[in-house]
Design a protein around this motif. Structure first.
Motif, PDB file in Angstrom:
ATOM      1  N   GLY A 112       2.455   7.791  -6.275  1.00 61.82           N
ATOM      2  CA  GLY A 112       1.544   8.876  -6.613  1.00 61.82           C
ATOM      3  C   GLY A 112       0.132   8.433  -6.946  1.00 61.82           C
ATOM      4  O   GLY A 112      -0.668   9.238  -7.431  1.00 61.82           O
ATOM      5  N   LEU A 113      -0.182   7.183  -6.677  1.00 62.43           N
ATOM      6  CA  LEU A 113      -1.531   6.706  -6.954  1.00 62.43           C
ATOM      7  C   LEU A 113      -2.516   7.260  -5.930  1.00 62.43           C
ATOM      8  O   LEU A 113      -2.179   7.399  -4.756  1.00 62.43           O
ATOM      9  N   HIS A 114      -3.723   7.563  -6.401  1.00 64.57           N
ATOM     10  CA  HIS A 114      -4.769   8.025  -5.492  1.00 64.57           C
ATOM     11  C   HIS A 114      -5.168   6.888  -4.564  1.00 64.57           C
ATOM     12  O   HIS A 114      -5.094   5.719  -4.930  1.00 64.57           O
ATOM     13  N   ALA A 147      -8.016   5.834  -3.648  1.00 66.26           N
ATOM     14  CA  ALA A 147      -9.082   4.993  -4.193  1.00 66.26           C
ATOM     15  C   ALA A 147      -8.512   3.990  -5.191  1.00 66.26           C
ATOM     16  O   ALA A 147      -8.932   2.831  -5.244  1.00 66.26           O
ATOM     17  N   LEU A 148      -7.526   4.433  -5.979  1.00 65.23           N
ATOM     18  CA  LEU A 148      -6.904   3.539  -6.959  1.00 65.23           C
ATOM     19  C   LEU A 148      -6.043   2.489  -6.263  1.00 65.23           C
ATOM     20  O   LEU A 148      -6.013   1.323  -6.679  1.00 65.23           O
ATOM     21  N   VAL A 149      -5.374   2.889  -5.211  1.00 65.55           N
ATOM     22  CA  VAL A 149      -4.582   1.939  -4.418  1.00 65.55           C
ATOM     23  C   VAL A 149      -5.491   0.867  -3.828  1.00 65.55           C
ATOM     24  O   VAL A 149      -5.173  -0.330  -3.871  1.00 65.55           O
ATOM     25  N   PHE A 150      -6.636   1.308  -3.307  1.00 62.89           N
ATOM     26  CA  PHE A 150      -7.570   0.343  -2.713  1.00 62.89           C
ATOM     27  C   PHE A 150      -8.090  -0.621  -3.773  1.00 62.89           C
ATOM     28  O   PHE A 150      -8.166  -1.836  -3.531  1.00 62.89           O
ATOM     29  N   ARG A 151      -8.431  -0.108  -4.950  1.00 61.11           N
ATOM     30  CA  ARG A 151      -9.027  -0.959  -5.974  1.00 61.11           C
ATOM     31  C   ARG A 151      -8.021  -1.925  -6.576  1.00 61.11           C
ATOM     32  O   ARG A 151      -8.316  -3.109  -6.772  1.00 61.11           O
ATOM     33  N   LEU A 152      -6.809  -1.447  -6.888  1.00 63.11           N
ATOM     34  CA  LEU A 152      -5.837  -2.261  -7.612  1.00 63.11           C
ATOM     35  C   LEU A 152      -4.906  -3.061  -6.705  1.00 63.11           C
ATOM     36  O   LEU A 152      -4.575  -4.212  -7.000  1.00 63.11           O
ATOM     37  N   ILE A 153      -4.472  -2.447  -5.615  1.00 59.65           N
ATOM     38  CA  ILE A 153      -3.457  -3.072  -4.775  1.00 59.65           C
ATOM     39  C   ILE A 153      -4.063  -3.838  -3.597  1.00 59.65           C
ATOM     40  O   ILE A 153      -3.503  -4.840  -3.150  1.00 59.65           O
ATOM     41  N   VAL A 154      -5.225  -3.384  -3.124  1.00 60.36           N
ATOM     42  CA  VAL A 154      -5.827  -4.005  -1.951  1.00 60.36           C
ATOM     43  C   VAL A 154      -6.991  -4.919  -2.329  1.00 60.36           C
ATOM     44  O   VAL A 154      -6.979  -6.115  -2.025  1.00 60.36           O
ATOM     45  N   LEU A 155      -7.995  -4.364  -3.016  1.00 60.62           N
ATOM     46  CA  LEU A 155      -9.245  -5.093  -3.221  1.00 60.62           C
ATOM     47  C   LEU A 155      -9.099  -6.317  -4.117  1.00 60.62           C
ATOM     48  O   LEU A 155      -9.554  -7.416  -3.754  1.00 60.62           O
ATOM     49  N   LYS A 156      -8.478  -6.165  -5.273  1.00 62.76           N
ATOM     50  CA  LYS A 156      -8.393  -7.308  -6.195  1.00 62.76           C
ATOM     51  C   LYS A 156      -7.593  -8.476  -5.609  1.00 62.76           C
ATOM     52  O   LYS A 156      -8.062  -9.624  -5.643  1.00 62.76           O
ATOM     53  N   PRO A 157      -6.381  -8.243  -5.058  1.00 60.86           N
ATOM     54  CA  PRO A 157      -5.672  -9.367  -4.418  1.00 60.86           C
ATOM     55  C   PRO A 157      -6.448  -9.953  -3.232  1.00 60.86           C
ATOM     56  O   PRO A 157      -6.415 -11.169  -2.999  1.00 60.86           O
ATOM     57  N   ALA A 158      -7.158  -9.087  -2.489  1.00 60.29           N
ATOM     58  CA  ALA A 158      -7.938  -9.581  -1.348  1.00 60.29           C
ATOM     59  C   ALA A 158      -9.070 -10.478  -1.820  1.00 60.29           C
ATOM     60  O   ALA A 158      -9.318 -11.545  -1.246  1.00 60.29           O
ATOM     61  N   LEU A 159      -9.765 -10.068  -2.884  1.00 62.38           N
ATOM     62  CA  LEU A 159     -10.846 -10.892  -3.422  1.00 62.38           C
ATOM     63  C   LEU A 159     -10.310 -12.209  -3.971  1.00 62.38           C
ATOM     64  O   LEU A 159     -10.953 -13.250  -3.842  1.00 62.38           O
ATOM     65  N   ILE A 205       0.837  -1.206   0.000  1.00 60.81           N
ATOM     66  CA  ILE A 205       0.000   0.000   0.000  1.00 60.81           C
ATOM     67  C   ILE A 205       0.868   1.251   0.000  1.00 60.81           C
ATOM     68  O   ILE A 205       0.629   2.199  -0.768  1.00 60.81           O
ATOM     69  N   GLU A 206       1.902   1.265   0.835  1.00 59.90           N
ATOM     70  CA  GLU A 206       2.795   2.423   0.909  1.00 59.90           C
ATOM     71  C   GLU A 206       3.544   2.629  -0.401  1.00 59.90           C
ATOM     72  O   GLU A 206       3.774   3.773  -0.826  1.00 59.90           O
TER      73      GLU A 206
END
Length: 222
Positions: A128-130, A132-144, A121-122
């Motif tokens: 420079g990712l927003h 919301a974009l960090v949550f969608r691409l880096i957090v949410l998809k791998p979590a799902l 995440i860091e």
């Protein structure tokens, strides 16, 4: 025992039973979509910096997971009209299924989110990712991807739970079967048939989720 099997009422009612299967699928689909929305939204609020949001999500999860689904659907269908909110059986069933499934989805998805390292995440934020974009691409998809098998199993259970909606006369397989049985009194044949139908529905749902997993949540095979 001189009971003689007679599947004639089942054969005659087969078009209605198949239509009931379609009703079951539609209830399940609506409930699953709402559950996903509640699950993702709940995860965001559960880890919010606002204590009121965190406590509200915790209370929601505890309330839904520790009360019977039948009571929940009765509350929406019979109690809310007293407050001026009256819904037809089908929307009531979809909302109740979504709320029930959403409470479980919050905990399942949150477990996947917590498995993502803070370093990833860091790193995304450093690029420079927003957020919301960090949550969608880096957090949410791998979590799902990590929790998809558990989420799929929960949604198969949610599909079978649609049978409870027959208690408020929502149009689905069990309600159709109850009507046929009340007209013909062939309980063994009717309910034996829909038992097999629910088994097929479960297999179809598991096959569907396997395809989704292979298409969107599996690492490419090299």
């Amino acid at each position: 025992m001189n009971y003689v099997l007679d599947f004639t009422p089942v054969i005659d009612g087969l078009p209605d039973l198949l239509a009931g299967c379609l009703g079951t699928f539609l209830l399940a689909l609506g409930g699953m979509l709402l559950a996903i929305i509640i699950g993702i939204g709940g995860v965001v609020l559960r880890d919010s910096r606002f204590p009121a949001c965190r406590w509200a999500v915790k209370a929601f999860v505890e309330l839904i997971r520790n009360t019977p689904f039948l009571v929940q659907i009765f509350f929406i269908y019979f109690a809310l009209p007293l407050a001026g909110l009256r819904l037809d059986p089908t929307p009531t069933a979809i909302i109740a299924l979504g709320i029930n499934g959403g409470a479980y989805a919050i905990e399942i998805i949150r477990g996947g989110v917590q498995s993502i390292s803070k370093g990833q995440i860091e790193a995304g934020l450093a690029l420079g990712l927003h957020r919301a974009l960090v949550f969608r691409l880096i957090v949410l998809k791998p979590a799902l991807r990590a929790v998809f098998p558990s989420l799929a199993s929960q949604f198969v259970m949610l599909t079978l739970t649609t049978s409870v909606a027959s208690a408020i006369s929502a149009y689905e397989l069990t309600s159709v079967a109850q009507r046929i049985e009340s007209e013909t009194f062939r309980s063994f044949e009717v309910f034996g048939t829909i038992t097999l139908m629910y088994l097929v529905i479960s297999w179809m749902m598991m096959a569907f989720f396997s395809l989704i997993s292979a298409r969107y949540f599996s690492y490419p095979v090299k």
